[in-house]
Design an enzyme around this catalytic site. Structure first.
Site, PDB file in Angstrom:
ATOM      1  N   SER A  39       0.826  -1.200   0.000  1.00 50.43           N
ATOM      2  CA  SER A  39       0.000   0.000   0.000  1.00 50.43           C
ATOM      3  C   SER A  39       0.867   1.259   0.000  1.00 50.43           C
ATOM      4  O   SER A  39       1.719   1.433  -0.861  1.00 50.43           O
ATOM      5  CB  SER A  39      -0.954  -0.054   1.193  1.00 50.43           C
ATOM      6  N   ASP A 159      -5.574  -4.115  -2.050  1.00 47.60           N
ATOM      7  CA  ASP A 159      -4.592  -3.676  -1.056  1.00 47.60           C
ATOM      8  C   ASP A 159      -3.766  -4.823  -0.466  1.00 47.60           C
ATOM      9  O   ASP A 159      -4.306  -5.770   0.096  1.00 47.60           O
ATOM     10  CB  ASP A 159      -5.365  -2.970   0.059  1.00 47.60           C
TER      11      ASP A 159
END
Length: 285
Positions: A39, A159
């Site tokens: 991320s 993610d």
């Protein structure tokens, strides 16, 4: 640092702490052969690999109040709270261009952690084997429910912090037993279970394995922190983390607060440097 890996947690705008630490490393010519991040951690690592001083600050603090960066208007435009097209298309190719040539020629390897929606398991992408770096980092940063699923080479990805929030064991599997871990939460922080599970079950019902991973993510996260604490106590790793409770959220837009966090990361990395020199790790001259 030829024998040391660098492990980067995500955390949205809390990643400015990581950006500050990376700026110190970059300024003092401290380079790691292996970097694994998820991320925001993976995103911040790109400017570090490209050797672009100040770029993370310029992008993530200088542009944060542009409505295309972060805001509910983006939910209408592209079904994402963060402006993914702005962040991973316009900024790195037009507004504050990323030096892709420098990254391609780097002797450092960036491993980008993502989560495979179909399997619910981590899927890692190596920068040296990646033909679409921006799409890989976009996938790693695509928060379930707040960003669309990203299609990458036939996979549906989101993610990386979902399936492997702090990829210390991935670094160990790659052969790096000595690592520096940069966290974006203070010591003692532990994650609680999601209160959005019913919504998650409904909106992501086509991905049952992903739902299960999201449901147990807090348990994995907390176990990983316990493992990191154990390694730190025995002197096997170095850990950089904010020294006090982080009061900003992953969607923080206050430039003052973000600057303070960035400067804390820089300062903490500077304070760690003597310990690194005193260790058995070989630093560049």
């Amino acid at each position: 640092m030829k024998d040391t890996g660098l492990v980067l947690e995500g955390g949205g705008m809390r990643g400015l702490y990581t950006a500050g630490a990376l700026e110190y490393f970059l300024t003092h010519n401290i380079h790691f052969p292996y970097i694994v991040g998820v991320s925001a951690g993976a995103s911040m690592a790109c400017s570090y690999l490209s050797r672009q001083h100040g770029r993370n600050k310029q992008v993530n603090i200088g542009l944060v109040n542009d409505p295309r960066f972060l805001g509910f208007r983006n939910l209408l435009r592209e079904r994402s709270l963060f402006g993914m097209n702005f962040l991973f298309d316009e900024i790195p190719t037009k507004i504050v261009p990323l030096d892709f040539k420098e990254i391609a020629e780097s002797d450092q390897e960036l491993v980008i952690g993502t989560t495979d929606c179909r399997t619910g398991k981590p899927y890692y992408i190596k920068s040296s084997q990646c033909d679409d770096l921006l799409n890989a980092v976009r996938a790693s940063s695509s928060i379930p429910l707040l960003s669309p699923v990203v299609n990458y080479e036939g996979r549906e990805l989101v993610d990386g912090g979902v399936a492997d929030p702090i990829p210390i064991k991935k670094a160990e599997e790659a052969g790096y037993k000595r690592n520096i871990v940069i966290l974006t939460r203070e010591k003692g922080y532990r994650k609680k279970g999601s209160r959005m599970q019913r919504v998650t079950n409904k909106l992501l019902r086509k991905y049952p394995n992903l739902i299960e991973t999201i449901e147990t993510r807090h348990q994995l996260y907390n176990r990983t922190l316990d493992y990191i604490d154990e390694l730190e106590e025995t002197g096997k790793i170095f850990v950089l983390r904010p020294s006090r409770e982080v009061s900003i959220s992953r969607t923080e837009k206050s430039q003052e607060k973000l600057t303070t966090l960035y400067e804390a990361g820089y300062s903490d990395a500077k304070a760690l440097f003597p310990d690194l020199q005193a260790s058995n790790t070989t630093l560049p001259s």
